[in-house]
Scaffold this active site. Structure first.
Site, PDB file in Angstrom:
ATOM      1  N   CYS A  52       0.869  -1.180   0.000  1.00 21.40           N
ATOM      2  CA  CYS A  52       0.000   0.000   0.000  1.00 21.40           C
ATOM      3  C   CYS A  52       0.903   1.226   0.000  1.00 21.40           C
ATOM      4  CB  CYS A  52      -0.956  -0.014   1.194  1.00 21.40           C
ATOM      5  SG  CYS A  52      -0.129  -0.019   2.803  1.00 21.40           S
ATOM      6  N   GLY A  53       0.513   2.295   0.674  1.00 21.10           N
ATOM      7  CA  GLY A  53       1.362   3.470   0.721  1.00 21.10           C
ATOM      8  C   GLY A  53       2.521   3.332   1.688  1.00 21.10           C
TER       9      GLY A  53
END
Length: 282
Positions: free
Chosen positions: A242-243
């Site tokens: 993800c981030g």
């Protein structure tokens, strides 16, 4: 009398109400907000929390102190020292929630699993669900818990670093699933962190974490299974990104709820990959 072991990685508000006073239950508030938010998770915990909940700070306190990237998994000894301060022992039955429904709590579920503690679950619907059901809240400075006795047993299959992932990218046995919004995955939306390139890893597939939730709750397991079957084979090892390694854990928990077993989180996630120029992007 001993408390029955947690048998599911997800528990309901009604389950927690029934077991809240059990001596081995430890409730953790793992609320966290994206960079740039004006919300303060620690202060909100002081103001409004499930009774006896302890604040789990995976962003600063229970994180690797020398890491180049945000809230990286700490060494097992560091993790053990910090959770002992929260009154957690190996016999504890840990229930984690956050103030957004389901957002950051799965990160802490994954951390415990990576440290060999399987008696951990996320509260489905989080603090909003607790409040909607009319349950009591607590405020103010809590009483410090009695220190626990926790022996962390690191489980490397739950974690992967950038270099190891790079070597596995084109392996048929592996599928990388990216939890970021589709616009970030395809590079049409700029990354929020300075110096991080836009795009995604070669051969990765997009599975935004919001597709696995509805109104702050996980979808039923049969619907989750369909989501994962659409982007991967049942026998593949799933690696979640993800981030910065938080919402990837939503995918990991959803995959376990759907019946998948070979689950790994890329701890550095896109913050590491996108800022490390030796790693290719699409």
């Amino acid at each position: 009398m001993s408390v029955p072991k947690i048998t599911s990685p997800l528990v309901s508000v009604s389950w927690l109400v029934e077991h809240l006073s059990d001596p081995e239950i430890v409730v953790l508030d793992a609320s966290w907000f994206l960079p740039g938010s004006d919300r303060n998770a620690l202060q909100e915990w002081r103001d409004r929390r499930i009774p006896n909940a302890r604040f789990f700070d995976f962003d600063k306190k229970i994180a690797h102190p020398a890491a180049l990237f945000p809230h990286m998994l700490p060494e097992p000894s560091h993790f053990a020292d910090e959770v002992e301060k929260l009154g957690i022992s190996n016999r504890s039955q840990v229930v984690v929630y956050d103030s957004q429904g389901v957002f950051s709590a799965p990160r802490v579920w994954w951390m415990f699993r990576a440290m060999g503690h399987d008696n951990v679950a996320v509260l489905d619907g989080g603090l909003p669900a607790w409040e909607i059901a009319g349950n009591r809240l607590e405020a103010g400075e809590p009483v410090s818990p009695v220190a626990g006795d926790f022996d962390a047993q690191y489980q490397p299959q739950w974690v992967i670093d950038g270099d190891s992932l790079y070597e596995k990218l084109n392996t048929p046995d592996v599928q990388v699933l990216d939890a970021r919004a589709a616009a970030r995955f395809y590079g049409t939306q700029k990354e929020p962190r300075e110096g991080v390139r836009s795009g995604h890893m070669p051969s990765a597939k997009s599975l935004p974490f919001g597709q696995l939730l509805k109104d702050g709750y996980f979808l039923p397991s049969d619907q989750l299974k369909k989501r994962f079957d659409a982007v991967s084979n049942v026998d593949q090892r799933l690696i979640f990104s993800c981030g910065s390694g938080v919402t990837a854990c939503i995918l990991a928990l959803a995959a376990e709820l759907s019946g998948r077993e070979r689950l790994t989180v890329y701890d550095g996630s896109w913050t590491e990959w996108g800022s490390t120029y030796k790693y290719p992007i699409v």
